[in-house]
Design an enzyme around this catalytic site. Sequence first.
Site: not given
Ligand code: ATP
Length: 254
Positions: A53, A117, A251
């Site tokens: 995102r 995640k 968070r």
């Molecule tokens: P956040 O997890 O910070 O709340 P978000 O839910 O908006 O953000 P996404 O946009 O869904 O997150 O995913 C992007 C974020 O996920 C990146 O900023 C990085 O921190 C994390 N990320 C990137 N690649 C991976 C991966 N393979 N596994 C887990 N986390 C990842």
Amino acid sequence: MNAAHIAARSRSGVAVEVVGETGSTNADLLARAAGLAGPLLLVAEHQTAGRGRAGRSWLSSAEGSLTFSLAWRFEGGPQALTGLPLAIGVALAETISALGVQVQLKWPNDVLKDGDKLAGILVETQNAPGGGVWAVIGIGLNLLMPDEMEARLGRSAAGVPWLARMERDTLVAALLDGLAAALREFAARGFGAFSARWNLRHAWQGETVVLLDAGKVVQEGLAAGVDDSGRLLLDTVDGRMPVLAGDVSLRVKA
Ligand code: ATP
């Protein structure tokens, strides 16, 4: 991976393509959406410029990740898609659980395992030429999570070695079937059909959480689950506040 094998193992009737390497399967399907006759699953063996995102990036490796996008057309305008990313989370979590691995959901659109995640979901949309809207649903699922990738992320992340041992085409077909069934249900009934199922798997139910916008805390409260529109319900000192999924990150309060 093999497109014909995935299609043969799936009950969804969705067309399947596999590419060896691409920048972003979401970008590829968005570029093609106007010309698509029906739903299409595009799987990349290796995705080199995965997106999250708000311009964030999604890391993956050829050996240890699944990266794919599903283009699906919905009737109605963009408001018909309210809650869709959360419904996708429910579909992924239920499919992964059925394969033997328990996972949780983090608002709005992450799948967690043991608090870290495991999968990310990115839904992007485009008006369809004949009416309705194309949703391009991108999914990145970590099968293996090597230390080196966690170091690049700068935070811990999860993998599912149990699923990494499964034949990939069968795994992709199972995920596709779970998604297609959920998308059909979502089109018919909206997020209301998913809210209780989302709340069942809510990772942070009752915990004190903070909402971050551009790194700054904008709200704090107890996470009370989601409503029938997919809004996060936050119990704050000023009462219960519904939070829309804009560009905010959630968070657990340290
Ligand atoms: P956040 O997890 O910070 O709340 P978000 O839910 O908006 O953000 P996404 O946009 O869904 O997150 O995913 C992007 C974020 O996920 C990146 O900023 C990085 O921190 C994390 N990320 C990137 N690649 C991976 C991966 N393979 N596994 C887990 N986390 C990842």
